[in-house]
Motif scaffolding. Structure first.
Motif, PDB file in Angstrom:
ATOM      1  N   ILE A   1      -5.794  17.409 -17.815  1.00 45.75           N
ATOM      2  CA  ILE A   1      -6.519  16.161 -18.023  1.00 45.75           C
ATOM      3  C   ILE A   1      -5.567  15.198 -18.721  1.00 45.75           C
ATOM      4  N   ASN A   2      -5.446  13.999 -18.170  1.00 45.01           N
ATOM      5  CA  ASN A   2      -4.565  13.029 -18.805  1.00 45.01           C
ATOM      6  C   ASN A   2      -5.247  11.672 -18.914  1.00 45.01           C
ATOM      7  N   ARG A   3      -4.924  10.977 -19.981  1.00 45.15           N
ATOM      8  CA  ARG A   3      -5.325   9.583 -20.139  1.00 45.15           C
ATOM      9  C   ARG A   3      -4.112   8.809 -20.677  1.00 45.15           C
ATOM     10  N   MET A   4      -3.009   8.997 -19.981  1.00 43.98           N
ATOM     11  CA  MET A   4      -1.752   8.406 -20.426  1.00 43.98           C
ATOM     12  C   MET A   4      -1.822   6.886 -20.488  1.00 43.98           C
TER      13      MET A   4
ATOM     14  N   GLU B   1       5.419  -5.333 -17.325  1.00 40.76           N
ATOM     15  CA  GLU B   1       5.874  -5.233 -18.706  1.00 40.76           C
ATOM     16  C   GLU B   1       5.739  -3.791 -19.187  1.00 40.76           C
ATOM     17  N   PRO B   2       6.601  -3.375 -20.112  1.00 39.64           N
ATOM     18  CA  PRO B   2       6.525  -1.995 -20.620  1.00 39.64           C
ATOM     19  C   PRO B   2       5.164  -1.708 -21.230  1.00 39.64           C
ATOM     20  N   GLN B   3       4.710  -0.474 -21.062  1.00 44.75           N
ATOM     21  CA  GLN B   3       3.468  -0.013 -21.693  1.00 44.75           C
ATOM     22  C   GLN B   3       3.752   1.318 -22.373  1.00 44.75           C
ATOM     23  N   ALA B   4       4.120   1.240 -23.642  1.00 43.46           N
ATOM     24  CA  ALA B   4       4.539   2.443 -24.376  1.00 43.46           C
ATOM     25  C   ALA B   4       3.463   2.863 -25.353  1.00 43.46           C
ATOM     26  N   SER B   5       3.509   4.118 -25.761  1.00 41.73           N
ATOM     27  CA  SER B   5       2.568   4.635 -26.748  1.00 41.73           C
ATOM     28  C   SER B   5       2.673   3.821 -28.033  1.00 41.73           C
ATOM     29  N   GLY B   6       1.518   3.506 -28.601  1.00 42.12           N
ATOM     30  CA  GLY B   6       1.513   2.746 -29.836  1.00 42.12           C
ATOM     31  C   GLY B   6       1.352   1.261 -29.611  1.00 42.12           C
ATOM     32  N   SER B   7       1.525   0.804 -28.335  1.00 36.87           N
ATOM     33  CA  SER B   7       1.297  -0.598 -28.043  1.00 36.87           C
ATOM     34  C   SER B   7       0.147  -0.698 -27.071  1.00 36.87           C
ATOM     35  N   VAL B   8       0.439  -0.663 -25.783  1.00 35.64           N
ATOM     36  CA  VAL B   8      -0.628  -0.786 -24.795  1.00 35.64           C
ATOM     37  C   VAL B   8      -1.024   0.560 -24.219  1.00 35.64           C
ATOM     38  N   GLY B   9      -0.078   1.487 -24.117  1.00 33.18           N
ATOM     39  CA  GLY B   9      -0.407   2.817 -23.596  1.00 33.18           C
ATOM     40  C   GLY B   9      -1.445   3.488 -24.477  1.00 33.18           C
ATOM     41  N   ASN B  10      -2.238   4.366 -23.906  1.00 36.40           N
ATOM     42  CA  ASN B  10      -3.287   5.023 -24.680  1.00 36.40           C
ATOM     43  C   ASN B  10      -2.694   5.845 -25.830  1.00 36.40           C
ATOM     44  N   PRO B  11      -3.374   5.943 -26.959  1.00 42.27           N
ATOM     45  CA  PRO B  11      -2.862   6.688 -28.111  1.00 42.27           C
ATOM     46  C   PRO B  11      -2.849   8.195 -27.857  1.00 42.27           C
ATOM     47  N   LYS B  12      -1.969   8.878 -28.571  1.00 38.74           N
ATOM     48  CA  LYS B  12      -1.885  10.337 -28.460  1.00 38.74           C
ATOM     49  C   LYS B  12      -2.925  10.987 -29.368  1.00 38.74           C
TER      50      LYS B  12
ATOM     51  N   ASN C   1      -7.610   5.943 -15.578  1.00 40.18           N
ATOM     52  CA  ASN C   1      -7.368   5.772 -17.006  1.00 40.18           C
ATOM     53  C   ASN C   1      -7.183   4.326 -17.438  1.00 40.18           C
ATOM     54  N   VAL C   2      -7.305   3.396 -16.493  1.00 41.63           N
ATOM     55  CA  VAL C   2      -7.258   1.972 -16.816  1.00 41.63           C
ATOM     56  C   VAL C   2      -8.468   1.315 -16.164  1.00 41.63           C
ATOM     57  N   LYS C   3      -8.917   0.233 -16.725  1.00 38.91           N
ATOM     58  CA  LYS C   3     -10.179  -0.366 -16.296  1.00 38.91           C
ATOM     59  C   LYS C   3     -10.025  -1.554 -15.347  1.00 38.91           C
ATOM     60  N   ASN C   4      -8.785  -1.968 -15.054  1.00 31.52           N
ATOM     61  CA  ASN C   4      -8.626  -3.211 -14.295  1.00 31.52           C
ATOM     62  C   ASN C   4      -8.107  -3.023 -12.878  1.00 31.52           C
ATOM     63  N   LEU C   5      -8.219  -1.798 -12.344  1.00 34.39           N
ATOM     64  CA  LEU C   5      -7.779  -1.576 -10.966  1.00 34.39           C
ATOM     65  C   LEU C   5      -8.996  -1.649 -10.046  1.00 34.39           C
TER      66      LEU C   5
ATOM     67  N   ALA D   1     -14.127  21.992 -25.413  1.00 32.83           N
ATOM     68  CA  ALA D   1     -13.700  20.755 -26.074  1.00 32.83           C
ATOM     69  C   ALA D   1     -12.656  20.022 -25.242  1.00 32.83           C
ATOM     70  N   THR D   2     -11.775  20.790 -24.611  1.00 33.48           N
ATOM     71  CA  THR D   2     -10.752  20.181 -23.760  1.00 33.48           C
ATOM     72  C   THR D   2     -11.377  19.607 -22.499  1.00 33.48           C
ATOM     73  N   ILE D   3     -12.288  20.351 -21.902  1.00 34.53           N
ATOM     74  CA  ILE D   3     -12.943  19.884 -20.685  1.00 34.53           C
ATOM     75  C   ILE D   3     -13.647  18.546 -20.923  1.00 34.53           C
ATOM     76  N   LYS D   4     -14.173  18.344 -22.136  1.00 31.49           N
ATOM     77  CA  LYS D   4     -14.911  17.124 -22.448  1.00 31.49           C
ATOM     78  C   LYS D   4     -14.003  15.943 -22.773  1.00 31.49           C
ATOM     79  N   GLN D   5     -12.688  16.178 -22.807  1.00 33.52           N
ATOM     80  CA  GLN D   5     -11.772  15.085 -23.088  1.00 33.52           C
ATOM     81  C   GLN D   5     -11.850  14.034 -21.976  1.00 33.52           C
ATOM     82  N   HIS D   6     -11.816  12.783 -22.373  1.00 31.25           N
ATOM     83  CA  HIS D   6     -11.816  11.689 -21.401  1.00 31.25           C
ATOM     84  C   HIS D   6     -10.464  11.633 -20.697  1.00 31.25           C
ATOM     85  N   GLY D   7     -10.480  11.396 -19.388  1.00 34.42           N
ATOM     86  CA  GLY D   7      -9.231  11.255 -18.647  1.00 34.42           C
ATOM     87  C   GLY D   7      -9.354  11.738 -17.218  1.00 34.42           C
ATOM     88  N   GLY D   8      -8.262  11.609 -16.484  1.00 38.96           N
ATOM     89  CA  GLY D   8      -8.236  12.019 -15.089  1.00 38.96           C
ATOM     90  C   GLY D   8      -7.866  13.484 -14.953  1.00 38.96           C
TER      91      GLY D   8
END
Length: 408
Positions: free
Chosen positions: A139-142, A115-126, A232-236, A311-318
């Protein structure tokens, strides 16, 4: 009159040469002007602008023919070069041909979920994408944002048949006969990979989403990637749990075997696995007879070599890019050893130049993939790497150096 004709002819010639220059991926304007201008934008907006240009046919092309010393065989098929675009750039299968035009021997689209995972629904917020220019890192947490199987399938199907029909007209061949004889990439010497993952709503133990992807998207792929390692996802759960990995991989191979084209099945693993986990992964991969292993995905770790805004280095993500290379390279070497060279390895993580690509090949990678290096250096980096590899091989071929550091 003659004066006007002379100036008109000169103007046409200048415009022609200018157009030829601008549409050449190797032109310096892309590295020194266009790419820095894109980096003035927010990282995700920059990506949107770049992909829009590709959709509109405004991206440049690699005009040179690949040197024979770059040729390599993978899964029984010849590739004109071993440089691939990693999953993540073309998540929505919308600029695949434009990437091939840049000179990549392999393009991997996705990850795609049922199913689609777009920003604002299931995809991580900007914001969810951050640059660290000092380290040439990202660093990304898309959150695996994508259009879903249905849209991706239609786009892959449409581009494939468009290429087949164009070729059948040019070669006066029946389109259906040609479709059965060529790669799903639409090129005789390039491969198209489709990276499949799970929706956020799926459980860590489940693997049904992968099976759906194989059935829906497999017919349009030269190879399929089972993404078990996105940080960036917890179910893999398949990357870290051997029992889940075993069920997932064996089921995926069985689902692939049910397809008429039987594309190779590849698993994409993390750079953060312990030696015991790598041994377990290698054992399952050999037993299930998977066709390839991608080493590696991004990492949530922050290596000591990472430099830039705190501050950027401390961002959560891959984390991806240059600081990831030592981890990915070591994982490549260990997986090649553990599988005794019986499973092709796709090296991925921090590759930005020919030396990096060669290092991965010598560690056991049959081909390599890049993404972050492409973002920082622009479209000409593909041709630059290919030309530099040929020069650095000093008369040898790419296939001669695969696993050289491990086997020597």
């Amino acid at each position: 009159m003659a004066y006007n004709v002379l100036w008109t002819t000169a103007g046409v010639a200048i415009l022609g040469f200018g157009a030829l220059y601008v549409t050449d991926a190797s032109a310096g304007v892309h590295k020194y002007v266009v790419t820095p201008m894109l980096h003035l934008l927010d990282p995700e907006k920059s990506h949107e602008v770049a992909t829009l240009a590709m959709k509109l046919g405004l991206s440049p092309k690699d005009r040179k023919v690949d040197d024979e010393r770059l040729h390599v065989e993978l899964w029984g098929k010849k590739l004109s070069n071993p440089i691939g675009m990693a999953a993540g750039f073309d998540k929505n299968c919308s600029v695949t041909d434009a990437l091939f035009d840049l000179g990549f021997g392999v393009v991997e689209v996705g990850s795609v979920t049922p199913e689609p995972q777009a920003s604002g629904s299931v995809g991580n917020p900007k914001p969810r994408l951050f640059r660290l220019p000092t380290s040439e890192a990202v660093i990304n947490r898309m959150g695996l944002n994508n259009v879903g199987f249905e849209v991706a399938k239609e786009r892959l199907r449409t581009r494939f048949w468009r290429r087949v029909i164009n070729q059948s007209k040019a070669e006066r061949l029946n389109a259906s006969e040609l479709a059965d004889s060529i790669n799903k990439s639409g090129f005789v010497d390039r491969l198209l990979g489709v990276n499949i993952s799970k929706n956020h709503t799926a459980s860590s133990e489940s693997y049904e989403d992968y099976l759906k992807g194989i059935a829906e998207l497999g017919p349009y792929a030269d190879y399929l990637v089972i993404n078990v390692s996105c940080p960036n996802v917890k179910n893999l759960g398949a990357n870290s749990r051997t029992d889940v990995l075993e069920k997932t991989v064996f089921s995926a191979v069985a689902a692939r075997d049910a397809l008429p084209n039987k594309p190779p099945v590849v698993i994409k693993i993390s750079p953060d696995n312990s030696d015991n986990q790598l041994r377990a992964i290698a054992k399952v991969a050999l037993q299930a007879k998977v066709d390839g292993i991608i080493t590696t995905n991004t990492t949530p770790k922050r290596p000591s070599t990472l430099a830039g805004d705190e501050a950027t280095i401390k961002q959560h993500g891959g984390l991806s890019g240059t600081p990831l290379k030592p981890m990915a390279l070591e994982t490549t070497r260990k997986m090649y050893q553990l599988t005794k060279g019986q499973i092709p390895i796709v090296g991925c993580g921090g590759i930005r130049n020919a030396d990096d690509a060669i290092a991965f090949a010598r560690a056991g990678a049959t081909i390599v993939q890049m993404y972050t290096g492409f973002i920082y250096q622009g479209p000409g980096v593909v041709r630059e790497i290919k030309d530099d590899i040929v020069e650095k091989l000093q008369g040898k071929s790419w296939k001669d150096i695969i696993g050289k550091d491990v086997n020597s």
